[in-house]
Scaffold this active site. Structure first.
Site, mmCIF file in Angstrom:
data_model
loop_
_atom_site.group_PDB
_atom_site.id
_atom_site.type_symbol
_atom_site.label_atom_id
_atom_site.label_comp_id
_atom_site.label_asym_id
_atom_site.label_seq_id
_atom_site.Cartn_x
_atom_site.Cartn_y
_atom_site.Cartn_z
ATOM 1 N N ASP A 145 0.839 -1.202 0.000
ATOM 2 C CA ASP A 145 0.000 0.000 0.000
ATOM 3 C C ASP A 145 0.881 1.263 0.000
ATOM 4 O O ASP A 145 0.614 2.224 -0.735
ATOM 5 C CB ASP A 145 -0.916 -0.029 1.231
ATOM 6 C CG ASP A 145 -1.869 1.140 1.249
ATOM 7 O OD1 ASP A 145 -2.750 1.181 0.371
ATOM 8 O OD2 ASP A 145 -1.723 2.016 2.126
ATOM 9 N N LYS A 203 1.535 4.305 -3.069
ATOM 10 C CA LYS A 203 1.545 5.768 -2.877
ATOM 11 C C LYS A 203 2.845 6.376 -3.411
ATOM 12 O O LYS A 203 2.844 7.466 -3.984
ATOM 13 C CB LYS A 203 1.361 6.094 -1.391
ATOM 14 C CG LYS A 203 -0.023 5.673 -0.895
ATOM 15 C CD LYS A 203 -0.160 5.751 0.608
ATOM 16 C CE LYS A 203 -1.531 5.259 1.041
ATOM 17 N NZ LYS A 203 -1.657 5.081 2.500
#
Ligand SMILES: NC(=O)c1ccc[n+]([C@@H]2O[C@H](COP(=O)([O-])OP(=O)(O)OC[C@H]3O[C@@H](n4cnc5c(N)ncnc54)[C@H](OP(=O)(O)O)[C@@H]3O)[C@@H](O)[C@H]2O)c1
Length: 360
Positions: free
Chosen positions: A231, A235
């Site tokens: 995750d 980003k």
């Protein structure tokens, strides 16, 4: 996120009388205007209306057809899913002049070609009829990270390095497991900075911190989804691409996973949690190694523009460093640029908006 978005929108509608909500979907239900002369959907009763909706569920292509046929000059798709299938259709919406607002990272962190397809379909001086696309909340949740980066670049600054803690979950885990000041979470007393080489309140076990975070709803139901670093890597891909690095994807740079190799095969989150204590020694070693250098360990992402080096993983920080002093589940992102020099521009704050947590 979808529910809270609609609650916020509902409170804003009086300011925007020209705005009509024409369709609301979840994966198994859809509610939509079948006649555009009717009033828009009622945002005070949408939840019941959606759950008892007799209308056939519309997939994303039918949603595109619905929006295309709707009257009005400006149309917007708000995607509050994490679906890659929906993300892959963004160019179709943008080409029809429909704008997109989304926290969904998939489209921007997937294959580079998908990102380029979005860019070439979106509104620009060369493509004035394309829809706009806004995805601020795909990085740093409610914090202004993407807009800050875009603004720095648009005003002619040169980005040198971006570094930060991009996961509320990782922030919470490390701020508690390895606090920079020994009283940082209030759980240990009778200690102060002069004694920071001594443990107080008993040694903090990594697995116990993961359990605590999971109990408080700070992790995904299966904490491996937070601990594997993917995750955070997504980003970083998003920010690196905006900053001008053509990163191929999350597999194109080192991403350190905190899921022990032996536990990647666990069939359930429960089995994983039950076996995690077997590996507490490893995280303890990492923490002690940092401590011997007077540092604390944090899980960070960094982008070095000159060397095109992107990485995600554990790093030690001096106790006075802004990243070391983070609290709670806050996110922090430092922008090192030509103009800011040695004193980076820092954006820091809640990684989740607290009302989301309170309500969930
Ligand atoms: N939570 C945060 O603090 C936060 C912060 C930043 C970014 N985000 C991003 O925001 C997005 C939503 O997060 P969340 O926590 O709200 O996730 P969530 O609780 O899993 O909700 C996702 C929703 O999307 C719906 N959905 C999934 N596939 C769909 C489809 N094909 N068509 C229509 N609806 C579909 C689901 O409907 P059903 O319930 O019917 O399956 C569900 O209601 C994610 O991309 C996440 O990464 C979240």
């Amino acid at each position: 996120v979808g529910k809270h978005f609609l609650a916020q929108l509902s409170s804003l509608l009086p300011q925007y009388p020209q705005l009509t909500v024409s369709l609301i979907s979840r994966s198994t239900k859809s509610l939509y205007m079948s006649n555009f002369n009717d009033p828009g959907l009622n945002l005070s009763t949408w939840e019941q209306d959606l759950s008892k909706s007799p209308q056939p569920v519309l997939d994303i292509h039918q949603t595109l057809a619905h929006l295309s046929s709707a009257p009005g000059q400006k149309k917007i798709l708000v995607d509050n899913t994490s679906s890659p299938e929906i993300a892959s259709t963004y160019p179709l919406f943008l080409k029809k002049g429909i704008s997109i607002i989304t926290p969904n990272k998939k489209a921007f962190s997937g294959p580079l070609s998908s990102w380029q397809a979005i860019l070439s379909s979106a509104h620009s001086p060369q493509n004035p009829s394309g829809g706009h696309i806004y995805h601020e909340s795909s990085v740093g949740a409610g914090l202004p990270i993407i807009s800050t980066l875009q603004d720095l670049m648009a005003t002619g600054d040169t980005i040198q390095r971006i570094q930060g803690v991009f996961s509320g979950t990782m922030s919470f885990l490390f701020n508690n497991f390895a606090p920079a000041s020994s009283s940082s979470d209030g759980s240990s007393i009778n200690d102060n900075d002069h004694h920071h080489h001594h443990q107080s309140g008993g040694p903090k076990k990594w697995s116990a911190e993961v359990q605590k975070a999971r109990d408080r709803g700070f992790t995904e139901p299966d904490p491996r989804e937070d601990l594997n670093g993917v995750d955070v890597a997504r980003k970083l891909v998003i920010l690196a691409r905006i900053a001008g690095l053509g990163v191929e994807g999350v597999d194109a740079f080192p991403v350190e996973s905190l899921v022990p190799q032996e536990l990647r095969v666990c069939e359930s989150a429960e089995e994983f949690m039950a076996r995690l204590p077997e590996f507490d020694g490893r995280m303890e070693d990492v923490k002690s190694a940092a401590e011997r250098e007077g540092k604390v360990v944090r899980f960070v992402g960094s982008i070095e523009m000159a060397s095109k080096d992107v990485r995600v993983g554990l790093e030690g920080f001096e106790k006075g460093h802004a990243i070391a002093g983070l609290k709670g589940s806050d996110n922090i992102v430092s922008f090192y640029t030509e103009r800011y020099g040695e004193n980076p521009l820092v954006v820091q704050g809640a990684g989740y908006v607290s009302s989301l947590l309170l309500a969930s």
